[in-house]
Write an enzyme that holds these catalytic residues in place. Structure first.
Site, PDB file in Angstrom:
ATOM      1  N   ARG A 102       0.882  -1.181   0.000  1.00  0.00           N
ATOM      2  CA  ARG A 102       0.000   0.000   0.000  1.00  0.00           C
ATOM      3  C   ARG A 102       0.909   1.218   0.000  1.00  0.00           C
ATOM      4  NH1 ARG A 102      -5.217   1.527   3.579  1.00  0.00           N
ATOM      5  NH2 ARG A 102      -6.061   0.178   1.966  1.00  0.00           N
ATOM      6  N   HIS A 129      -7.453   0.821  -6.362  1.00  0.00           N
ATOM      7  CA  HIS A 129      -7.624  -0.047  -5.194  1.00  0.00           C
ATOM      8  C   HIS A 129      -8.305  -1.343  -5.660  1.00  0.00           C
ATOM      9  CE1 HIS A 129      -7.750  -1.260  -1.149  1.00  0.00           C
ATOM     10  NE2 HIS A 129      -8.569  -0.383  -0.624  1.00  0.00           N
ATOM     11  N   GLN A 132     -10.129  -3.828  -3.152  1.00  0.00           N
ATOM     12  CA  GLN A 132     -11.406  -3.330  -2.662  1.00  0.00           C
ATOM     13  C   GLN A 132     -12.506  -3.609  -3.684  1.00  0.00           C
ATOM     14  OE1 GLN A 132     -12.207  -1.650   0.442  1.00  0.00           O
ATOM     15  NE2 GLN A 132     -14.219  -2.209  -0.347  1.00  0.00           N
ATOM     16  N   ASP A 219     -17.115   7.472  -1.206  1.00  0.00           N
ATOM     17  CA  ASP A 219     -15.816   7.383  -0.530  1.00  0.00           C
ATOM     18  C   ASP A 219     -15.482   8.784  -0.022  1.00  0.00           C
ATOM     19  OD1 ASP A 219     -13.285   6.576   0.331  1.00  0.00           O
ATOM     20  OD2 ASP A 219     -12.381   6.645  -1.669  1.00  0.00           O
ATOM     21  N   CYS A 259     -16.241   1.894   0.853  1.00  0.00           N
ATOM     22  CA  CYS A 259     -15.038   1.108   1.129  1.00  0.00           C
ATOM     23  C   CYS A 259     -14.590   1.231   2.578  1.00  0.00           C
ATOM     24  CB  CYS A 259     -13.924   1.516   0.173  1.00  0.00           C
ATOM     25  SG  CYS A 259     -13.568   3.286   0.224  1.00  0.00           S
ATOM     26  N   ARG A 287     -13.573  -8.405   1.904  1.00  0.00           N
ATOM     27  CA  ARG A 287     -12.147  -8.154   1.624  1.00  0.00           C
ATOM     28  C   ARG A 287     -11.332  -9.421   1.936  1.00  0.00           C
ATOM     29  NH1 ARG A 287     -10.050  -3.052   1.732  1.00  0.00           N
ATOM     30  NH2 ARG A 287      -8.205  -4.145   0.957  1.00  0.00           N
TER      31      ARG A 287
HETATM   32  N1  NVA Z   1      -9.818   6.965  -1.275  1.00  0.00           N
HETATM   33  C1  NVA Z   1      -9.458   6.473   0.028  1.00  0.00           C
HETATM   34  C2  NVA Z   1      -9.736   5.000   0.122  1.00  0.00           C
HETATM   35  C3  NVA Z   1      -9.444   4.388   1.462  1.00  0.00           C
HETATM   36  C4  NVA Z   1      -9.683   2.919   1.487  1.00  0.00           C
HETATM   37  C5  NVA Z   1      -7.997   6.769   0.302  1.00  0.00           C
HETATM   38  O1  NVA Z   1      -7.186   6.584  -0.620  1.00  0.00           O
HETATM   39  O2  NVA Z   1      -7.663   7.209   1.387  1.00  0.00           O
HETATM   40  N1   CP Z   2     -11.124   0.050   2.557  1.00  0.00           N
HETATM   41  C1   CP Z   2      -9.846  -0.049   2.993  1.00  0.00           C
HETATM   42  O1   CP Z   2      -8.919  -0.302   2.218  1.00  0.00           O
HETATM   43  O2   CP Z   2      -9.682   0.118   4.322  1.00  0.00           O
HETATM   44  P1   CP Z   2      -8.303   0.320   5.103  1.00  0.00           P
HETATM   45  O3   CP Z   2      -7.750   1.652   4.692  1.00  0.00           O
HETATM   46  O4   CP Z   2      -8.693   0.256   6.542  1.00  0.00           O
HETATM   47  O5   CP Z   2      -7.372  -0.796   4.717  1.00  0.00           O
END
Ligand code: NVA
Ligand code: CP
Length: 308
Positions: A102, A129, A132, A219, A259, A287
């Site tokens: 990540r 993502h 997800q 989101d 998400c 997930r």
């Molecule tokens: N768009 C959000 C998704 C989190 C799962 C982020 O990138 O923070």
């Molecule tokens: N939706 C998601 O990826 O959650 P986290 O940021 O908690 O991993």
């Protein structure tokens, strides 16, 4: 399939096979049937951003499959001190059987795959993502019994989620609308691809976007890494909220997905979130199952025994 870098790289058939495998793993886990398909394997999990769901579901998924997972905060490994991705990839490939990462730049994930020799799984970048959206498609199919012909409406920022939802929805035969403010559209090459290959509408008109929607998705307005733009974004996204009034324009039996993490009172109201909590938390659970399917496909022994 050698890696999961972005959904664009997968065929419709590969996506459906992953969803079928995820359904089967979920059913069997609920019925006490264990699959130690990754016995003795180790997944490295590199995190340059926070996580609840991704971290826990990958780690638990590995344990359930008989393997191990290592949490590698990018601040604590040499990557955070500037060791290049090309060297990190070659070193970690000699210890691990797979890497979930990540991070910010999609190119870092692609470079890990280019320089390493083990499967790489994208656990979120600024660009997309994919894990997800596999869980999202699994959840939609679970509730609606089909994917083809459904309409998904995404309300909010044209971010990593919007990018992956466009690709995922269109690959499996869904139509998709994105309601976002001007200047916050999804990535231009994804919009171009979606428009040429499926039914994609980008609009600032929320009611138009949500009309006939079977799934309404939202989101956060400010993603991880955009904390400095919080105030500017709060202004830009005023009105881009999934609330009861907006839901009255969707199909009466429309699902709501998020998400997570959610910001109640911003992109979604507390009442809508709670009214659809059974869908949203099933989505979070999925997930685990979807990622187990991905790990088995990428890291499992390629023989009959390894097949579910
Ligand atoms: N768009 C959000 C998704 C989190 C799962 C982020 O990138 O923070
Ligand atoms: N939706 C998601 O990826 O959650 P986290 O940021 O908690 O991993």
């Amino acid at each position: 399939m050698k890696h999961l870098l972005k959904l664009y790289d997968l065929t419709e058939q590969e996506i459906i096979e992953l969803l079928d495998s995820a359904d089967k793993l979920k059913y069997e886990q609920k019925h006490g049937i264990e699959h130690k398909l990754l016995k003795g394997k180790t997944l490295g999990m590199i995190f340059a951003k926070s996580s609840t769901r991704t971290r826990v579901s990958f780690e638990v998924g590995m344990l359930q499959l008989g393997g191990n997972a290592l949490f590698l905060s990018s601040n604590d490994i040499q990557l955070g001190r500037g060791e290049p991705i090309c060297d990190t990839a070659r070193v970690l490939s000699r210890y691990l059987d797979g890497i979930m990462i990540r991070t910010f730049k999609q190119s870092d994930v692609e470079d890990l795959a280019k320089f390493g020799s083990i499967p790489i799984i994208n656990g979120l970048t600024d660009y997309c993502h994919p894990c997800q959206v596999l869980a999202d498609l699994m959840t939609i199919r679970e509730f609606k019994k089909t994917l083809k012909g459904l309409k998904l409406c995404f309300v909010g920022d044209g971010n990593n989620m919007a990018n992956s939802l466009i690709v995922g929805a269109i690959k499996v035969g869904m139509s998709i609308s994105i309601a976002c403010p001007k200047g916050y559209e999804p990535a231009p090459e994804i919009v171009k691809w979606g428009t040429e290959n499926g039914n994609l509408v980008i609009t600032q008109d929320l009611q138009e976007a949500v009309a006939n929607a079977d799934v309404v998705y939202t989101d956060v307005w400010a993603s991880m890494g955009q904390e400095g733009e919080k105030e500017k974004r709060e202004k830009a996204f005023q009105g881009y909220q999934v609330n009861a009034e907006l839901m009255s324009h969707a199909n009466p039996d429309a699902m709501v997905l998020h998400c997570l993490p959610a910001h109640r009172g911003e992109e979604i109201t507390a009442d809508v979130l709670e009214a659809h909590a059974n869908e949203i938390f099933e989505e979070a659970e999925n997930r685990l199952h979807a990622q187990k399917a991905v790990m088995v496909a990428l890291m499992g022994v390629k023989n009959k025994q390894a097949k579910l």
